[in-house]
Design a protein around this motif. Structure first.
Motif, PDB file in Angstrom:
ATOM      1  N   ASN A   1     -10.363  -6.298  14.091  1.00 47.60           N
ATOM      2  CA  ASN A   1      -9.835  -7.410  14.902  1.00 47.60           C
ATOM      3  C   ASN A   1      -8.398  -7.749  14.530  1.00 47.60           C
ATOM      4  O   ASN A   1      -8.002  -8.913  14.583  1.00 47.60           O
ATOM      5  N   THR A   2      -7.652  -6.767  14.143  1.00 45.84           N
ATOM      6  CA  THR A   2      -6.280  -7.016  13.717  1.00 45.84           C
ATOM      7  C   THR A   2      -5.349  -6.000  14.381  1.00 45.84           C
ATOM      8  O   THR A   2      -5.496  -4.789  14.185  1.00 45.84           O
ATOM      9  N   ARG A   3      -4.420  -6.524  15.154  1.00 47.88           N
ATOM     10  CA  ARG A   3      -3.463  -5.670  15.859  1.00 47.88           C
ATOM     11  C   ARG A   3      -2.219  -5.522  15.006  1.00 47.88           C
ATOM     12  O   ARG A   3      -1.792  -6.486  14.361  1.00 47.88           O
ATOM     13  N   VAL A   4      -1.632  -4.352  14.996  1.00 45.32           N
ATOM     14  CA  VAL A   4      -0.313  -4.214  14.365  1.00 45.32           C
ATOM     15  C   VAL A   4       0.722  -4.517  15.442  1.00 45.32           C
ATOM     16  O   VAL A   4       0.768  -3.872  16.485  1.00 45.32           O
ATOM     17  N   ASP A   5       1.526  -5.550  15.204  1.00 44.84           N
ATOM     18  CA  ASP A   5       2.511  -5.960  16.206  1.00 44.84           C
ATOM     19  C   ASP A   5       3.868  -5.319  15.972  1.00 44.84           C
ATOM     20  O   ASP A   5       4.608  -5.058  16.911  1.00 44.84           O
ATOM     21  N   ARG A   6       4.192  -5.135  14.684  1.00 42.32           N
ATOM     22  CA  ARG A   6       5.561  -4.718  14.390  1.00 42.32           C
ATOM     23  C   ARG A   6       5.576  -3.872  13.123  1.00 42.32           C
ATOM     24  O   ARG A   6       4.796  -4.088  12.195  1.00 42.32           O
TER      25      ARG A   6
ATOM     26  N   LEU B   1      11.487   2.580  18.561  1.00 42.70           N
ATOM     27  CA  LEU B   1      10.934   3.849  19.056  1.00 42.70           C
ATOM     28  C   LEU B   1      10.942   3.834  20.590  1.00 42.70           C
ATOM     29  O   LEU B   1      11.175   4.855  21.233  1.00 42.70           O
ATOM     30  N   ASN B   2      10.717   2.663  21.168  1.00 39.92           N
ATOM     31  CA  ASN B   2      10.747   2.576  22.637  1.00 39.92           C
ATOM     32  C   ASN B   2      12.133   2.913  23.180  1.00 39.92           C
ATOM     33  O   ASN B   2      12.252   3.559  24.222  1.00 39.92           O
ATOM     34  N   GLN B   3      13.182   2.466  22.479  1.00 36.81           N
ATOM     35  CA  GLN B   3      14.537   2.829  22.924  1.00 36.81           C
ATOM     36  C   GLN B   3      14.703   4.341  22.834  1.00 36.81           C
ATOM     37  O   GLN B   3      15.182   4.995  23.747  1.00 36.81           O
ATOM     38  N   LYS B   4      14.285   4.867  21.709  1.00 31.16           N
ATOM     39  CA  LYS B   4      14.499   6.300  21.512  1.00 31.16           C
ATOM     40  C   LYS B   4      13.721   7.134  22.529  1.00 31.16           C
ATOM     41  O   LYS B   4      14.184   8.166  22.987  1.00 31.16           O
ATOM     42  N   TRP B   5      12.528   6.645  22.880  1.00 31.10           N
ATOM     43  CA  TRP B   5      11.678   7.412  23.793  1.00 31.10           C
ATOM     44  C   TRP B   5      11.837   6.974  25.261  1.00 31.10           C
ATOM     45  O   TRP B   5      11.024   7.345  26.098  1.00 31.10           O
TER      46      TRP B   5
ATOM     47  N   ALA C   1       3.795   2.444  22.234  1.00 30.41           N
ATOM     48  CA  ALA C   1       4.851   1.625  22.846  1.00 30.41           C
ATOM     49  C   ALA C   1       4.580   0.133  22.713  1.00 30.41           C
ATOM     50  O   ALA C   1       5.508  -0.686  22.757  1.00 30.41           O
ATOM     51  N   LYS C   2       3.315  -0.221  22.526  1.00 35.54           N
ATOM     52  CA  LYS C   2       2.980  -1.653  22.412  1.00 35.54           C
ATOM     53  C   LYS C   2       3.403  -2.231  21.067  1.00 35.54           C
ATOM     54  O   LYS C   2       3.443  -3.446  20.880  1.00 35.54           O
ATOM     55  N   ILE C   3       3.652  -1.353  20.097  1.00 35.29           N
ATOM     56  CA  ILE C   3       4.056  -1.825  18.758  1.00 35.29           C
ATOM     57  C   ILE C   3       5.576  -1.815  18.690  1.00 35.29           C
ATOM     58  O   ILE C   3       6.213  -0.854  19.125  1.00 35.29           O
ATOM     59  N   ASP C   4       6.137  -2.870  18.161  1.00 35.54           N
ATOM     60  CA  ASP C   4       7.594  -2.954  18.013  1.00 35.54           C
ATOM     61  C   ASP C   4       7.976  -2.182  16.741  1.00 35.54           C
ATOM     62  O   ASP C   4       7.958  -2.711  15.644  1.00 35.54           O
ATOM     63  N   ILE C   5       8.292  -0.905  16.932  1.00 37.94           N
ATOM     64  CA  ILE C   5       8.571  -0.030  15.775  1.00 37.94           C
ATOM     65  C   ILE C   5      10.076   0.135  15.640  1.00 37.94           C
ATOM     66  O   ILE C   5      10.749   0.573  16.579  1.00 37.94           O
ATOM     67  N   ARG C   6      10.599  -0.245  14.483  1.00 38.37           N
ATOM     68  CA  ARG C   6      12.048  -0.171  14.256  1.00 38.37           C
ATOM     69  C   ARG C   6      12.364   0.761  13.089  1.00 38.37           C
ATOM     70  O   ARG C   6      11.942   0.535  11.967  1.00 38.37           O
ATOM     71  N   GLY C   7      13.138   1.784  13.383  1.00 39.22           N
ATOM     72  CA  GLY C   7      13.488   2.777  12.366  1.00 39.22           C
ATOM     73  C   GLY C   7      14.878   2.542  11.821  1.00 39.22           C
ATOM     74  O   GLY C   7      15.316   1.394  11.650  1.00 39.22           O
ATOM     75  N   ARG C   8      15.579   3.640  11.561  1.00 39.57           N
ATOM     76  CA  ARG C   8      16.940   3.520  11.009  1.00 39.57           C
ATOM     77  C   ARG C   8      17.836   2.741  11.949  1.00 39.57           C
ATOM     78  O   ARG C   8      17.720   2.866  13.167  1.00 39.57           O
ATOM     79  N   ASN C   9      18.743   1.976  11.393  1.00 40.57           N
ATOM     80  CA  ASN C   9      19.738   1.180  12.134  1.00 40.57           C
ATOM     81  C   ASN C   9      19.090   0.252  13.156  1.00 40.57           C
ATOM     82  O   ASN C   9      19.686  -0.086  14.171  1.00 40.57           O
TER      83      ASN C   9
ATOM     84  N   TYR D   1       0.851  -1.199   0.000  1.00 41.77           N
ATOM     85  CA  TYR D   1       0.000   0.000   0.000  1.00 41.77           C
ATOM     86  C   TYR D   1       0.882   1.243   0.000  1.00 41.77           C
ATOM     87  O   TYR D   1       2.048   1.184   0.372  1.00 41.77           O
ATOM     88  N   ASP D   2       0.287   2.341  -0.368  1.00 39.26           N
ATOM     89  CA  ASP D   2       1.002   3.598  -0.186  1.00 39.26           C
ATOM     90  C   ASP D   2       1.134   3.894   1.308  1.00 39.26           C
ATOM     91  O   ASP D   2       2.168   4.331   1.780  1.00 39.26           O
ATOM     92  N   VAL D   3       0.037   3.656   2.021  1.00 34.27           N
ATOM     93  CA  VAL D   3       0.012   4.028   3.437  1.00 34.27           C
ATOM     94  C   VAL D   3      -0.682   2.937   4.258  1.00 34.27           C
ATOM     95  O   VAL D   3      -1.742   2.450   3.869  1.00 34.27           O
ATOM     96  N   VAL D   4      -0.057   2.586   5.378  1.00 34.55           N
ATOM     97  CA  VAL D   4      -0.743   1.760   6.377  1.00 34.55           C
ATOM     98  C   VAL D   4      -1.110   2.675   7.535  1.00 34.55           C
ATOM     99  O   VAL D   4      -0.289   3.462   8.009  1.00 34.55           O
ATOM    100  N   VAL D   5      -2.354   2.582   7.951  1.00 37.24           N
ATOM    101  CA  VAL D   5      -2.848   3.401   9.065  1.00 37.24           C
ATOM    102  C   VAL D   5      -3.139   2.458  10.232  1.00 37.24           C
ATOM    103  O   VAL D   5      -3.800   1.429  10.044  1.00 37.24           O
ATOM    104  N   VAL D   6      -2.665   2.813  11.414  1.00 38.70           N
ATOM    105  CA  VAL D   6      -2.911   1.964  12.582  1.00 38.70           C
ATOM    106  C   VAL D   6      -4.005   2.603  13.418  1.00 38.70           C
ATOM    107  O   VAL D   6      -3.805   3.671  14.006  1.00 38.70           O
ATOM    108  N   GLY D   7      -5.167   1.971  13.445  1.00 43.02           N
ATOM    109  CA  GLY D   7      -6.268   2.467  14.259  1.00 43.02           C
ATOM    110  C   GLY D   7      -7.395   3.045  13.417  1.00 43.02           C
ATOM    111  O   GLY D   7      -7.158   3.785  12.463  1.00 43.02           O
ATOM    112  N   ALA D   8      -8.628   2.675  13.753  1.00 38.06           N
ATOM    113  CA  ALA D   8      -9.801   3.173  13.021  1.00 38.06           C
ATOM    114  C   ALA D   8     -10.734   3.955  13.942  1.00 38.06           C
ATOM    115  O   ALA D   8     -11.944   3.779  13.941  1.00 38.06           O
TER     116      ALA D   8
END
Ligand code: NA7
Length: 556
Positions: A118-123, A412-416, A400-408, A19-26
């Protein structure tokens, strides 16, 4: 739907969809995001962990749940036909009606086909060579997208208190932020409510009418103003509808919190005692959040704030018949408004009922929950059901519940870990193409959320469309711009009384959470102006990556 240009380069992770965009949450943010993305001709998928749309209004269905912003203003403005046609029944719509509205919007704009419930974004992991996010969901699938938008809500991660023995309680345990979908009937039961924030204060009067006995466990007394809720008349609705363009403009541009109200030209100490009292009385009689808007310095000047706090403490003493209970219900450890002020219907009067008892757990703390009782230091109180109105891991909890990994590979949890850091509340450096709606560092929870949501959605979708038109594949907040913004957010907060309270605005309700004032206090009008200026200057403070740049990098 035109997908953004597909980029050559490193192989993409195995994906079922792109997709062009994934949106988390409706919730309100995710739904409008989808609508706007479609209008831009972009493809999008929305993942929602709940069984329907509505976000916080899907989960928070506790007795008495209502919005604390008036419905004619807590509603979408992006579609005139919608705002002209929808009939809000009351000044403050009850939760079922707000949820009905959310479902109506989903159907009216045919959003459901792109929303996976009924679908959680985990990562979510960023692939630097392809400038694509790879998103893994609870159904075990992976999707790729150029952009991810976190529309995860600020008050969506209900927080269970860590009280000894809670798991051994034999009766039913409910959390206000995660209320069951089937009806709950407390008739004839001895109920304990723990927590006296907005959720506790809204639910106590309703539960008190059903329960044989209700014990309210209060750690911190809270300021609350009567809602003066009432059915809306056709004239009231029509008056809003006729003036909506101007009302919405004023909310967006001129009001600090995005709620149209009278703006005072003076501070509380500019008036004499009698005049000040008359003004407080008038706002008290009118009811609602605008009580704090009676003077222009209540959030800045402690002496001014004290006059309003004393007035409300006086009202509590007038309403509550037992002087000892009244004293316990009078907040005395934080300035009024520095914790989100509550809006109630008969909260204080509930303590005049013979079947309601207040237990001050500051002086007599809960030691443990027994199978059929709550044991404090001094006594054992038998209960058949427990209602935890203990709040949320606000603003950052759901992210914080989503395992978000950016550059390197940085998460996001580490960064925050030391507190959330964003540029304009919209993006965090090191996490390209990841947008946050009403995130920390934006006016968010200090404002009418729908006003803030619409502004963010429009800014983000305009930005994505601009990138497409300029053949850009990545946008990222620069560290410098982010550091300056975080410093500014802090500076503005510390010029007010807000940081004096142990509030969820500060993360103070979560043990171990860094205590940083999260929302931006500058006001929605100023903030919108700043965001617009940034965009007008070619997204100043953001670094952009062009498609050719990316291709060159891949070739070298
Ligand atoms: P809040 O406002 O965070 O209130 C939570 C309440 O629960 C508050 O009174 C807390 O006391 C109390 N609490 C939290 N943990 C405990 C434990 N462990 N023991 C006893 N009492 C506890 O959440 P709400 O859901 O009411 O409202 C959130 C927002 O939703 C509200 O501001 C509106 O914007 C809508 P404390 O104050 O921490 O001493």
């Amino acid at each position: 739907m035109s997908a953004l240009p597909s980029m050559p380069g490193k192989s993409r992770p195995a994906a079922t969809e792109a997709y062009d965009v994934v949106v988390v949450g409706a919730g309100f943010a995710g739904m409008y995001m989808l609508h706007r993305l479609r209008q831009q001709g972009l493809s999008a998928r929305v993942y929602e962990q709940g069984g329907d749309v509505g976000g916080t209004w899907y989960w928070n269905r506790y007795p008495g749940a209502r919005c604390d912003v008036e419905s004619m203003q807590y509603s979408y403005s992006f579609d005139d036909e919608l705002q002209q046609e929808w009939n809000w029944s009351e000044r403050y719509a009850p939760q079922p009606e707000i949820l009905k509205y959310a479902k109506h919007v989903a159907d009216r704009f045919k959003l459901r086909s792109d929303i996976q419930l009924n679908t959680r974004v985990d990562r979510a992991e960023f692939d630097e060579s392809g400038n694509l996010w790879s998103v893994t969901t609870s159904d075990g699938k992976t999707a790729t997208a150029r952009h991810v938008v976190l529309a995860t809500g600020c008050l969506s991660n209900a927080r269970m208190p860590d009280i000894k023995g809670l798991g051994d309680f034999k009766g039913k345990v409910y959390h206000t932020g995660h209320w069951p979908h089937e009806p709950v009937d407390f008739t004839g039961l001895r109920v304990g409510v723990i927590g006296t924030g907005s959720s506790g204060i809204q639910s106590v009067p309703v539960i008190a009418e059903q329960a044989s006995h209700l014990t309210v466990f209060q750690r911190t007394a809270n300021f609350s103003i009567p809602a003066r809720n009432a059915a809306l008349t056709e004239e009231e609705r029509d008056s809003f509808r006729a003036n909506y363009p101007e009302i919405r403009r004023i909310a967006r541009e001129e009001m600090r919190n995005g709620i149209v109200q009278e703006v005072p030209d003076r501070g509380a100490l500019d008036d004499g005692d009698a005049e000040r009292r008359a003004k407080f009385e008038s706002r008290w009689a009118k009811g609602g959040l605008t009580f704090m808007g009676v003077y222009n310095n209540l959030v800045f000047d402690k002496a001014a704030n004290d006059t309003a706090a004393d007035f409300v403490r006086g009202k509590i003493a007038e309403i509550v018949e037992d002087p000892q209970t009244a004293k316990l219900l009078q907040p005395n450890d934080h300035p009024i408004g520095s914790k989100r002020i509550c809006i109630d219907t008969d909260y204080f009067a509930s303590f005049n009922r013979p079947n309601v008892t207040l237990v001050d757990i500051k002086s007599d703390p809960i030691q443990e929950i027994l199978p059929h009782a709550v044991r404090t230091s001094a006594r054992e109180i038998e209960v058949d059901a427990l209602v935890l109105a203990t709040g949320f891991d606000a603003m950052t909890g759901s992210v914080a519940k989503i395992d978000i990994r950016g550059r390197n590979g940085q998460t996001l949890n580490q960064k925050w870990a030391e507190g959330p850091k964003t540029y304009l509340g919209l993006m965090s450096a090191g996490f390209p193409n990841l947008f946050i709606i009403t995130g920390p560092g934006s006016p968010s929870v200090l404002s009418n959320m729908i006003v803030s949501i619409e502004q963010h959605v429009e800014w983000i979708t305009d930005c994505i469309a601009w990138m497409r038109d300029h053949d850009l594949v990545a946008i990222e907040a620069s560290r410098d711009a982010e550091d300056k913004w975080v410093a500014h957010v802090n500076e503005v907060a510390h010029a007010t009384l807000y940081p004096q309270a142990n509030s969820w605005y500060m993360g103070a309700n979560i043990p171990g959470k860094p205590q940083i004032f999260m929302p931006y206090i500058g006001g929605v009008g100023l903030y919108r102006q700043i965001c617009n200026d940034v965009a007008a200057k070619g997204y100043e403070g953001f670094a952009m990556t062009a498609a050719e740049q990316r291709q060159e990098m891949a070739a070298s």
